[in-house]
Design a protein around this motif. Structure first.
Motif, mmCIF file in Angstrom:
data_model
loop_
_atom_site.group_PDB
_atom_site.id
_atom_site.type_symbol
_atom_site.label_atom_id
_atom_site.label_comp_id
_atom_site.label_asym_id
_atom_site.label_seq_id
_atom_site.Cartn_x
_atom_site.Cartn_y
_atom_site.Cartn_z
ATOM 1 N N PHE A 171 19.355 0.887 10.468
ATOM 2 C CA PHE A 171 19.641 1.741 10.484
ATOM 3 C C PHE A 171 18.371 2.490 11.272
ATOM 4 O O PHE A 171 18.276 4.007 11.810
ATOM 5 C CB PHE A 171 20.051 3.075 9.756
ATOM 6 C CG PHE A 171 20.211 3.223 7.617
ATOM 7 C CD1 PHE A 171 20.674 1.974 7.145
ATOM 8 C CD2 PHE A 171 18.497 3.819 7.696
ATOM 9 C CE1 PHE A 171 20.314 2.119 6.230
ATOM 10 C CE2 PHE A 171 18.237 3.644 6.672
ATOM 11 C CZ PHE A 171 19.197 2.983 5.260
ATOM 12 N N MET A 172 17.396 1.888 10.830
ATOM 13 C CA MET A 172 15.779 2.581 11.645
ATOM 14 C C MET A 172 14.477 1.792 11.753
ATOM 15 O O MET A 172 14.945 0.761 11.731
ATOM 16 C CB MET A 172 15.405 3.250 10.055
ATOM 17 C CG MET A 172 16.278 4.694 9.962
ATOM 18 S SD MET A 172 14.716 6.184 8.785
ATOM 19 C CE MET A 172 16.732 7.481 8.268
ATOM 20 N N HIS A 173 14.004 2.236 12.937
ATOM 21 C CA HIS A 173 12.928 2.026 13.596
ATOM 22 C C HIS A 173 11.583 2.261 11.937
ATOM 23 O O HIS A 173 11.413 2.583 12.753
ATOM 24 C CB HIS A 173 12.621 2.173 14.684
ATOM 25 C CG HIS A 173 13.541 2.234 15.933
ATOM 26 N ND1 HIS A 173 14.090 0.545 16.407
ATOM 27 C CD2 HIS A 173 14.923 2.441 16.081
ATOM 28 C CE1 HIS A 173 15.120 0.990 17.090
ATOM 29 N NE2 HIS A 173 15.618 1.517 17.162
ATOM 30 N N ALA A 174 10.980 1.198 11.913
ATOM 31 C CA ALA A 174 9.795 1.653 10.783
ATOM 32 C C ALA A 174 8.719 0.832 11.699
ATOM 33 O O ALA A 174 8.111 -0.281 10.792
ATOM 34 C CB ALA A 174 10.544 1.350 9.690
ATOM 35 N N PRO A 175 7.745 0.176 12.838
ATOM 36 C CA PRO A 175 7.369 -0.369 13.590
ATOM 37 C C PRO A 175 6.186 -0.127 12.740
ATOM 38 O O PRO A 175 5.150 -1.184 12.209
ATOM 39 C CB PRO A 175 6.917 -0.270 14.857
ATOM 40 C CG PRO A 175 7.197 1.608 14.999
ATOM 41 C CD PRO A 175 8.519 1.685 14.021
ATOM 42 N N PHE A 176 5.253 1.072 12.043
ATOM 43 C CA PHE A 176 4.143 1.204 10.569
ATOM 44 C C PHE A 176 4.083 1.385 9.936
ATOM 45 O O PHE A 176 3.754 1.372 8.730
ATOM 46 C CB PHE A 176 3.623 2.514 11.347
ATOM 47 C CG PHE A 176 3.496 2.319 12.705
ATOM 48 C CD1 PHE A 176 2.306 1.315 13.362
ATOM 49 C CD2 PHE A 176 4.143 3.366 13.585
ATOM 50 C CE1 PHE A 176 2.129 2.122 14.481
ATOM 51 C CE2 PHE A 176 3.843 3.580 14.589
ATOM 52 C CZ PHE A 176 2.486 2.818 15.061
ATOM 53 N N GLY A 177 5.431 1.179 9.044
ATOM 54 C CA GLY A 177 5.965 0.168 7.799
ATOM 55 C C GLY A 177 6.540 1.534 6.556
ATOM 56 O O GLY A 177 7.296 2.788 7.566
ATOM 57 N N THR A 178 6.922 1.522 5.912
ATOM 58 C CA THR A 178 7.755 2.533 5.250
ATOM 59 C C THR A 178 6.917 2.564 3.874
ATOM 60 O O THR A 178 6.145 2.529 3.163
ATOM 61 C CB THR A 178 8.895 2.427 4.588
ATOM 62 O OG1 THR A 178 9.368 1.382 3.615
ATOM 63 C CG2 THR A 178 9.455 1.936 6.155
ATOM 64 N N GLY A 179 6.591 3.841 3.072
ATOM 65 C CA GLY A 179 6.469 4.529 1.659
ATOM 66 C C GLY A 179 7.284 5.126 0.994
ATOM 67 O O GLY A 179 9.016 5.789 1.621
ATOM 68 N N GLN A 180 7.164 5.464 0.465
ATOM 69 C CA GLN A 180 8.000 6.694 -1.044
ATOM 70 C C GLN A 180 7.440 7.095 -1.829
ATOM 71 O O GLN A 180 6.263 6.863 -2.339
ATOM 72 C CB GLN A 180 8.899 5.367 -2.308
ATOM 73 C CG GLN A 180 9.946 6.747 -2.449
ATOM 74 C CD GLN A 180 11.111 5.701 -2.758
ATOM 75 O OE1 GLN A 180 11.290 4.160 -2.424
ATOM 76 N NE2 GLN A 180 11.157 5.791 -4.088
ATOM 77 N N ILE A 181 7.185 8.388 -1.724
ATOM 78 C CA ILE A 181 7.747 9.725 -2.248
ATOM 79 C C ILE A 181 8.396 10.445 -3.741
ATOM 80 O O ILE A 181 9.926 10.522 -3.698
ATOM 81 C CB ILE A 181 7.434 11.387 -2.088
ATOM 82 C CG1 ILE A 181 5.693 11.194 -0.724
ATOM 83 C CG2 ILE A 181 6.523 12.193 -2.371
ATOM 84 C CD1 ILE A 181 6.449 12.175 0.059
ATOM 85 N N ASN A 182 8.444 9.818 -4.692
ATOM 86 C CA ASN A 182 9.139 10.491 -5.970
ATOM 87 C C ASN A 182 8.783 11.584 -6.789
ATOM 88 O O ASN A 182 7.782 11.835 -6.206
ATOM 89 C CB ASN A 182 8.316 9.148 -7.819
ATOM 90 C CG ASN A 182 9.027 7.954 -6.531
ATOM 91 O OD1 ASN A 182 10.298 7.391 -5.693
ATOM 92 N ND2 ASN A 182 8.061 6.703 -7.426
ATOM 93 N N GLN A 183 9.581 11.601 -7.999
ATOM 94 C CA GLN A 183 10.116 13.356 -8.255
ATOM 95 C C GLN A 183 9.965 14.290 -7.158
ATOM 96 O O GLN A 183 9.920 15.106 -7.410
ATOM 97 C CB GLN A 183 8.483 13.281 -8.977
ATOM 98 C CG GLN A 183 8.581 12.263 -9.742
ATOM 99 C CD GLN A 183 7.353 12.565 -10.819
ATOM 100 O OE1 GLN A 183 7.008 13.931 -11.619
ATOM 101 N NE2 GLN A 183 6.207 12.231 -11.355
ATOM 102 N N THR A 184 11.008 14.152 -5.642
ATOM 103 C CA THR A 184 10.888 15.189 -4.894
ATOM 104 C C THR A 184 12.158 15.312 -5.237
ATOM 105 O O THR A 184 13.237 14.362 -5.824
ATOM 106 C CB THR A 184 10.833 14.583 -3.662
ATOM 107 O OG1 THR A 184 11.899 12.899 -3.715
ATOM 108 C CG2 THR A 184 9.914 14.077 -3.577
ATOM 109 N N VAL A 185 12.638 16.396 -4.769
ATOM 110 C CA VAL A 185 14.287 16.789 -5.137
ATOM 111 C C VAL A 185 14.879 18.122 -4.479
ATOM 112 O O VAL A 185 13.943 18.489 -3.520
ATOM 113 C CB VAL A 185 14.686 17.571 -6.649
ATOM 114 C CG1 VAL A 185 14.768 17.276 -7.806
ATOM 115 C CG2 VAL A 185 13.417 18.770 -6.646
#
Ligand code: FAD
Length: 357
Positions: free
Chosen positions: A131-145
């Motif tokens: 569902f998304m274009h991500a040519p530069f890759g992805t990452g994640q931030i945790n502990q977000t609410v």
């Protein structure tokens, strides 16, 4: 003239019931005090349009936000306690999926991941490629609410109404009298009045000299039927689950704005950004705008007026109201009831000179 004996007596008269007035009245009642909240539900509020995200990191360098190690656990407990009291699901744990918008941001993420990393996690870009274009890759931030602010504020308001602690009317300073015991306003005698009225304080002669720097922000409410709503998505724009298949999409930070209405320019920019990012269809269903009660120092205004100790303010939460409001509302009440200090970067002592002019 009205007799003092006919006055309803409360400890706190609280002006405004956005995010801050909600927390201030909550902690006043928790401390066993009485309060009356005066709020004009027809006056626009920042809390109504906010996405409600608490994100522990910020900016292009993905650094931790001010005092987040203290604010985050405090906020998590506060919102979940209030959710339990209201019997409403106001808190959602939702990681931020970063869709890197550029090589530079990808490198920034890699650097922070290797240095002083607390909240970042690597993830698999292929999980999002449907569902998304991500040519530069992805990452994640945790502990977000993500906090459902509209549900929370409406639920708390109903509780205040049920307990005869809420008046829906526009507060006018001309009706306020300062007395030896505190203040009186429209038949109510209070030991203290506290302004939690967001932008309203900029017109208040007791506090208008504080360095407010209001900031306009807009968002689209967008239906994206095929997007999983278990995460917040962020590249140059942020997509936050709102309700069912509706998502909040924003925002911008405009310091120099001519009006408070949603703008065509913003709508076009967001639609273009969504078209570039998403592989799936979307439909815009609403467009909202609000003004953040921000300030030049990016630190809140919390405390009692140095010359009028019956008059207080809890304001200036800027872009971070969700994490700051519970902590500083609690500190305000502890300060009044137990004489405990307010954090020096948030307290009014730093403005003593200009407030006494
Ligand atoms: C587009 C946008 C997105 C945002 N996203 C986030 C986010 O994701 N996370 C985050 O932490 N923060 C976010 N914010 C910031 C956040 O909204 C604010 O920090 C916070 O809502 C401020 O709360 P407040 O109670 O001080 O002010 P407000 O929410 O403005 O509340 C003030 C209240 O006072 C009432 N009032 C004003 N004058 C009077 C009067 N004379 N008489 C009676 N009542 C009066 C108003 O009706 C209102 O209810 C966002 C803001 C915007 C605009």
């Amino acid at each position: 003239m009205e007799q003092a004996t006919s006055h309803k007596k409360v400890d706190y008269l609280i002006i405004g019931q956005g995010l801050v007035g909600t927390w201030l009245s909550y902690y006043a009642l928790q401390a066993g005090k009485t309060c009356m909240v005066v709020n004009d539900s027809h006056t626009p509020s920042a809390s109504q349009v906010a996405s409600g995200v608490i994100n522990p990191v910020t900016g292009r360098r993905i650094v931790q936000t001010w005092m987040i190690d203290t604010f985050l656990p405090f906020a998590l407990k506060a919102y979940s306690d209030l959710g339990t009291q209201l019997n409403a699901p106001i808190v959602k744990e939702a990681p931020v999926v970063l869709i890197h918008p550029s090589l530079q941001m990808q490198e920034s993420f890699e650097y922070r991941y290797e240095h002083e990393n607390v909240y970042l996690q690597k993830n698999n870009a292929s999980d999002f490629e449907a569902f998304m274009h991500a040519p530069f890759g992805t990452g994640q931030i945790n502990q977000t609410v993500w906090i459902d602010l509209n549900l929370m504020i409406a639920g708390w308001r109903q509780q205040l109404i049920n307990n005869a602690q809420y008046k829906d009317t526009k507060f006018d300073l001309a009706d306020l009298q300062i007395t030896n015991e505190g203040v009186t306003w429209n038949g109510i005698q209070a030991k203290r009045i506290v302004f939690c009225d967001g932008l309203g304080s900029m017109q208040n002669p007791y506090f208008k000299m504080l360095p407010f720097a209001p900031n306009k922000g807009e968002a689209l409410i967008v239906e994206i039927k095929d997007l999983p709503n278990q995460a917040i998505y962020k590249n140059n724009i942020t997509i936050v689950p709102w309700k069912d298949q509706l998502f909040w999409v924003g925002s911008n930070y405009e310091w120099d704005f001519k009006d408070t209405s949603p703008s065509e320019d913003f709508r076009k920019k967001m639609e273009d950004a969504l078209t570039q990012l998403l592989k799936i269809p979307f439909t815009v269903v609403d467009h909202i705008a609000g003004i953040r009660p921000a300030n030049q120092e990016r630190r809140p205004f919390v405390g009692l007026h140095p010359s009028y100790p019956a008059i207080g303010i809890c304001n200036g939460m800027g872009t971070k109201g969700c994490s700051l409001a519970p902590y500083f509302a609690h500190q305000f009440i502890e300060h009044c009831e137990q004489g405990l200090p307010i954090h020096p970067e948030a307290g009014l002592e730093r403005f003593e000179e200009i407030l006494n002019k």
